[in-house]
Structures are given as C-alpha cells and as structure tokens.
Scaffold this motif. Structure first.
Motif, PDB file in Angstrom:
ATOM      1  N   ASN A 169      -6.769  -4.351  -5.463  1.00 24.26           N
ATOM      2  CA  ASN A 169      -6.251  -3.395  -4.489  1.00 24.26           C
ATOM      3  C   ASN A 169      -6.465  -3.863  -3.048  1.00 24.26           C
ATOM      4  O   ASN A 169      -5.617  -3.629  -2.181  1.00 24.26           O
ATOM      5  CB  ASN A 169      -6.908  -2.029  -4.694  1.00 24.26           C
ATOM      6  CG  ASN A 169      -6.441  -1.332  -5.950  1.00 24.26           C
ATOM      7  OD1 ASN A 169      -5.375  -1.643  -6.480  1.00 24.26           O
ATOM      8  ND2 ASN A 169      -7.219  -0.393  -6.452  1.00 24.26           N
ATOM      9  N   GLY A 217      -3.994  -6.695  -2.649  1.00 29.86           N
ATOM     10  CA  GLY A 217      -2.657  -6.150  -2.830  1.00 29.86           C
ATOM     11  C   GLY A 217      -2.145  -5.415  -1.618  1.00 29.86           C
ATOM     12  O   GLY A 217      -0.953  -5.500  -1.286  1.00 29.86           O
ATOM     13  N   SER A 218      -3.029  -4.693  -0.930  1.00 28.76           N
ATOM     14  CA  SER A 218      -2.602  -3.957   0.262  1.00 28.76           C
ATOM     15  C   SER A 218      -2.078  -4.910   1.329  1.00 28.76           C
ATOM     16  O   SER A 218      -1.089  -4.620   2.017  1.00 28.76           O
ATOM     17  CB  SER A 218      -3.766  -3.120   0.821  1.00 28.76           C
ATOM     18  OG  SER A 218      -4.835  -3.949   1.255  1.00 28.76           O
ATOM     19  N   LEU A 244       1.377  -6.449   0.056  1.00 24.24           N
ATOM     20  CA  LEU A 244       2.462  -5.473   0.220  1.00 24.24           C
ATOM     21  C   LEU A 244       2.885  -5.387   1.683  1.00 24.24           C
ATOM     22  O   LEU A 244       4.080  -5.332   1.992  1.00 24.24           O
ATOM     23  CB  LEU A 244       2.006  -4.106  -0.292  1.00 24.24           C
ATOM     24  CG  LEU A 244       1.853  -3.976  -1.809  1.00 24.24           C
ATOM     25  CD1 LEU A 244       1.135  -2.684  -2.158  1.00 24.24           C
ATOM     26  CD2 LEU A 244       3.212  -4.026  -2.501  1.00 24.24           C
ATOM     27  N   ARG A 245       1.924  -5.378   2.551  1.00 19.27           N
ATOM     28  CA  ARG A 245       2.201  -5.338   3.989  1.00 19.27           C
ATOM     29  C   ARG A 245       3.044  -6.523   4.424  1.00 19.27           C
ATOM     30  O   ARG A 245       3.952  -6.395   5.269  1.00 19.27           O
ATOM     31  CB  ARG A 245       0.868  -5.331   4.751  1.00 19.27           C
ATOM     32  CG  ARG A 245       0.978  -5.367   6.276  1.00 19.27           C
ATOM     33  CD  ARG A 245      -0.334  -5.833   6.883  1.00 19.27           C
ATOM     34  NE  ARG A 245      -0.647  -7.206   6.492  1.00 19.27           N
ATOM     35  CZ  ARG A 245      -1.887  -7.699   6.459  1.00 19.27           C
ATOM     36  NH1 ARG A 245      -2.929  -6.964   6.741  1.00 19.27           N
ATOM     37  NH2 ARG A 245      -2.072  -8.977   6.108  1.00 19.27           N
ATOM     38  N   VAL A 291       5.296  -9.137  -2.549  1.00 24.32           N
ATOM     39  CA  VAL A 291       5.130  -8.630  -3.911  1.00 24.32           C
ATOM     40  C   VAL A 291       6.469  -8.251  -4.538  1.00 24.32           C
ATOM     41  O   VAL A 291       6.895  -8.847  -5.535  1.00 24.32           O
ATOM     42  CB  VAL A 291       4.176  -7.419  -3.940  1.00 24.32           C
ATOM     43  CG1 VAL A 291       3.982  -6.944  -5.379  1.00 24.32           C
ATOM     44  CG2 VAL A 291       2.845  -7.766  -3.302  1.00 24.32           C
ATOM     45  N   GLU A 292       7.154  -7.288  -3.994  1.00 23.39           N
ATOM     46  CA  GLU A 292       8.371  -6.763  -4.619  1.00 23.39           C
ATOM     47  C   GLU A 292       9.432  -7.858  -4.763  1.00 23.39           C
ATOM     48  O   GLU A 292       9.766  -8.567  -3.808  1.00 23.39           O
ATOM     49  CB  GLU A 292       8.948  -5.602  -3.803  1.00 23.39           C
ATOM     50  CG  GLU A 292      10.128  -4.936  -4.484  1.00 23.39           C
ATOM     51  CD  GLU A 292      10.612  -3.703  -3.746  1.00 23.39           C
ATOM     52  OE1 GLU A 292      11.573  -3.079  -4.222  1.00 23.39           O
ATOM     53  OE2 GLU A 292      10.030  -3.362  -2.687  1.00 23.39           O
ATOM     54  N   PHE A 326      -0.951  -4.236 -11.234  1.00 23.51           N
ATOM     55  CA  PHE A 326      -0.497  -4.240  -9.842  1.00 23.51           C
ATOM     56  C   PHE A 326       0.927  -4.787  -9.739  1.00 23.51           C
ATOM     57  O   PHE A 326       1.779  -4.214  -9.041  1.00 23.51           O
ATOM     58  CB  PHE A 326      -1.446  -5.072  -8.986  1.00 23.51           C
ATOM     59  CG  PHE A 326      -0.972  -5.285  -7.582  1.00 23.51           C
ATOM     60  CD1 PHE A 326      -1.076  -4.278  -6.634  1.00 23.51           C
ATOM     61  CD2 PHE A 326      -0.397  -6.499  -7.209  1.00 23.51           C
ATOM     62  CE1 PHE A 326      -0.619  -4.473  -5.329  1.00 23.51           C
ATOM     63  CE2 PHE A 326       0.048  -6.701  -5.916  1.00 23.51           C
ATOM     64  CZ  PHE A 326      -0.061  -5.678  -4.972  1.00 23.51           C
ATOM     65  N   ARG A 362       3.407  -2.160 -11.041  1.00 21.95           N
ATOM     66  CA  ARG A 362       3.566  -1.004 -10.141  1.00 21.95           C
ATOM     67  C   ARG A 362       4.424  -1.334  -8.937  1.00 21.95           C
ATOM     68  O   ARG A 362       5.060  -0.444  -8.354  1.00 21.95           O
ATOM     69  CB  ARG A 362       2.199  -0.519  -9.635  1.00 21.95           C
ATOM     70  CG  ARG A 362       1.341   0.199 -10.640  1.00 21.95           C
ATOM     71  CD  ARG A 362       0.200   0.954  -9.939  1.00 21.95           C
ATOM     72  NE  ARG A 362      -0.567   0.132  -9.018  1.00 21.95           N
ATOM     73  CZ  ARG A 362      -1.637  -0.570  -9.358  1.00 21.95           C
ATOM     74  NH1 ARG A 362      -2.036  -0.589 -10.627  1.00 21.95           N
ATOM     75  NH2 ARG A 362      -2.308  -1.284  -8.466  1.00 21.95           N
ATOM     76  N   ASN A 363       4.450  -2.592  -8.554  1.00 22.60           N
ATOM     77  CA  ASN A 363       5.046  -2.951  -7.265  1.00 22.60           C
ATOM     78  C   ASN A 363       6.229  -3.916  -7.372  1.00 22.60           C
ATOM     79  O   ASN A 363       6.594  -4.569  -6.390  1.00 22.60           O
ATOM     80  CB  ASN A 363       3.966  -3.529  -6.350  1.00 22.60           C
ATOM     81  CG  ASN A 363       2.905  -2.494  -5.997  1.00 22.60           C
ATOM     82  OD1 ASN A 363       3.163  -1.594  -5.207  1.00 22.60           O
ATOM     83  ND2 ASN A 363       1.734  -2.627  -6.598  1.00 22.60           N
ATOM     84  N   GLY A 364       6.841  -4.009  -8.546  1.00 25.23           N
ATOM     85  CA  GLY A 364       8.102  -4.718  -8.671  1.00 25.23           C
ATOM     86  C   GLY A 364       8.028  -6.218  -8.662  1.00 25.23           C
ATOM     87  O   GLY A 364       9.024  -6.889  -8.348  1.00 25.23           O
TER      88      GLY A 364
END
Length: 420
Positions: free
Chosen positions: A167, A170-171, A174-175, A179-180, A204, A207-209
C-alpha cells in the motif's frame, strides 16, 4: 552476546523507557560513572536474529540496535531497578531458531523472547513461545501470515506487514500513473515471506487495473540472475516489480543494471542496508520503508546521533526497529511492574501508546497484535546526485496522511483471518 553494562548516560529513566525528546547527549555514555545495581537480579531477554545467510547483514544491524537500547535503559536505572541482560544469538534457520528458543526459555531463564527477521524462523519461534505461554516480540518479519492465520496470543509484530508495504509503494505508483493498464513482471523470494508478499501484490494489481504477465519464484541462495533477466527481456513488461529479500535485492539490481534493460523497476520490499550495498546508479524506482535516518523528527534525529556516536555509522531500519522494540518492552514491564508474559500481553492489548521516533505514536491492535504505525515510500536519486552511498534514497511523505486514520493502510478484521 550480552549487553548489561549499566553505564550512566544522563538520560532520565522516563526518557530511556519512553524515548523522550530530550534524548542522550552524544558521547555521554563514556563520561559518566557506572550505576550500581547491588544484588538485584538482571532481567534476561532472549534475542534471536539471523547473523549468517542471506539475511545475515540485516541481523548485524538488529544486534546493534537492541544493544544500544539496553545500554540506555540500564544507564537510566534499568527496569524496576533491575538491569536488562539481552542475549543475542544467530537463529540460522527455522529448526535451529526453534531449538534455541526453547533452550532460552527452559534452561537459560529468559523472561521472554525478541527478534527475528526471517518470517519462516519467526513462525517457528512463535510456536515455541505459544507452547510455553511466553511473550515473543517478532521485530523484523513482514509476512502477513504471522498476523493472520498463524497469529497467537503470545506473538506481537512490530515491523510493517507485506500488505502495508504494498500500500505504501502502491500509493506512489498510482500517483505517477504506473499501474492502470500496465503489464508487470514480478520476481519473488521463494519462502513464506515472498509468497504472501506476492499475494498482496496480486491483489493490488487486480484492484487497480494492472496485469501480471509473469512471475518467477527465486530461491534464497540464488546469486546468478541471468536466466531471470533473459525472461524479463522476452516478456517486454511495462514495469519490473521485485518481491525479493535480503541480498537477493542487491544482487539482482546490480545485474539488472549490467544487462541494460529499459524497463523501470519498483519493489514491494527493501531494507536500507541492501539499498546502500547496491551502489550508485544500480538501484532505481520506488520502494517502501518503515523508517529512514533522514526522517525529520527530533526524537529520530537524536537516535541517529546516539547510534553514530556509539558505532560510527548511520543506523539501518532494523537497528531502529530493534531499538524501539526494546524500549516498548521496557515501558510495558515498568508500567505493569512485572516480567510476567500474561501481564505484558494484557498491557499490549490495552491500547497503550508508544513513542517510536515518528510524528505519530504507535499502538498494538488487540485482535491481531500488529503494531500500528506510519510507513513511507522512498525513491532513488538519479545517478551522481547522491553525496555518498548512504544518500541514494529520498524519503517520501508518511502514509497514511496526517488527516487519515493510521489503520487505513492495514488489513481489516474482515480481511485478516487472525483468531486469537
């Protein structure tokens, strides 16, 4: 090894036990007279940690951290007026760790057990502790399994678990839009720690593609990563994600740099000793940490100064966590007036707060015995930007943010199968 020298340091007992901001003046341990304990019996604590093998370099930091804490506590008068005697031994592997743990409790007269970095060895020690109904503070292992289906009343975990590491990184990913829609390749340490880190990583990605196109399990004694690097080149991923442990990380990133592969790397596990050993220009990407020596906190800075004064080097994250863990144990013994494991377990489950040299206090959750605290992502500085090998990492903002509940990055009771 033992550490019960009892040298006076000018630090108050309350500061020594609760890590107060006043700290300890650099070098003062050497200038003050020794305290006299008379005939008071020492409180013996058994400390197991890997000193050899692929985690051996981390264990060396663990011993230094817990020794410094014991020295400070003893210098301030000990616990309940009694000195601490911390005996550190090499856990080696799960079978040896279990044998030594039993001997430490049964023959050596230790009140309880602390330590370990290997999740597999920690699991073995926890089973010994449970059979003997004695406290085991698991200081460095990160497997979710220890806080989940393998939890027990007598084990408390102080390091951040795999889920939190994922996490934290991952944060940041994602920022940064990493990820996606991206294709990931992962390399995973082939033992209990790596296996459940991979489980957390897959969750993870789902959840985030993101798509996991390839994963390889890597034995802990592997030093030649050429076959894995060839497979990565063939897979043509968007991102290479490492779920490795100990010197696996150092060996991989050096060889990855030599191969000149163009795919960005990130990792869901990293210890700063392994980052320092990687060398300038070899390590890249975003990684998680539980603590780093550049943290802008007065208590943390005081610890770094005292550690440098004693050992002549910066503390690694395992030195920090062993240091704060012994202070936590000392606070519990002082507050309960006891070394009895049942009383210490009840105290930890009470929601007691602990200063762990961060901006927010920590506490153990009563239902899974995880120490709840902040985590951090950090990024690697560009080649040539670091002043030296200890300056290659840039610490990010604490996760979760100051306005968020600490537990938002941890698994919930619905997600965690722990039944104490």
């Amino acid at each position: 090894m033992t550490d019960s020298k009892g040298k006076s340091s000018g630090i108050s007992r309350r500061s020594a036990l609760q890590l107060g901001a006043g700290g300890l003046a650099a070098g003062s341990m050497l200038s003050m007279p020794s305290l006299v304990y008379g005939q008071t019996e020492a409180i013996k604590i058994g400390h197991l940690t890997p000193m050899t093998g692929f985690l051996g370099s981390l264990g060396e930091w663990a011993v230094k951290g817990i020794q410094l804490a014991a020295e400070e506590i003893n210098a301030a008068g000990g616990v309940m007026g009694r000195p601490l005697d911390v005996s550190s031994e090499d856990s080696i592997n799960p079978d040896t760790a279990a044998t030594k743990a039993q001997r430490m409790l049964e023959r050596d007269g230790n009140a309880f057990l602390m330590g370990e970095i290997s999740s597999a060895s920690a699991l073995a020690i926890s089973q010994v502790a449970a059979r003997n109904k004695r406290l085991f503070m698991a200081l460095g292992p990160r497997s979710d399994t220890l806080r989940g289906k393998s939890c027990n009343r007598y084990m408390f975990c102080t390091d951040i678990p795999n889920t939190v590491m994922v996490n934290a990184v991952g944060s940041a990913l994602l920022r940064d839009g990493m990820v996606e829609g991206k294709k990931f390749v992962t390399l995973t340490a082939d033992y209990v720690f790596g296996h459940d880190l991979l489980t957390a990583a897959k969750a993870f990605f789902d959840r985030n593609g993101a798509t996991l196109v390839q994963d390889d399990l890597v034995a802990t004694d592997v030093t030649d990563f050429s076959p894995y690097l060839i497979k990565i080149r063939q897979a043509q991923p968007d991102v290479v994600c490492l779920n490795l442990a100990g010197n696996q990380v150092t060996n991989f990133v050096k060889q990855y740099s030599e191969y000149g592969l163009p795919f960005p790397t990130v990792g869901f596990n990293l210890n700063t000793a392994d980052a320092w050993a990687a060398g300038d220009g070899n390590l890249t990407g975003t990684w998680p940490t539980v603590w780093y020596h550049t943290l802008d906190n007065p208590d943390s800075k005081g610890f770094v100064e005292r550690f440098q004064a004693k050992y002549g080097e910066l503390p690694e994250n395992h030195a920090w966590i062993e240091y704060i863990a012994l202070k936590i144990a000392a606070q519990a013994m002082e507050e309960t007036g006891s070394t009895d494991s049942e009383k210490l377990v009840d105290y930890f489950e009470s929601g007691a707060k602990f200063n762990i040299l961060k901006d927010r206090e920590a506490y153990f959750r009563s239902w899974d015995h995880q120490l709840i605290q902040e985590a951090y992502p950090f990024t690697v500085k560009a080649p040539g930007e670091a002043a030296d090998q200890f300056d290659i990492l840039r610490l990010g903002e604490a996760v979760p943010g100051a306005e968020q509940d600490l537990e938002v990055i941890y698994s919930t009771s619905d997600q965690n199968p722990c039944k104490l």
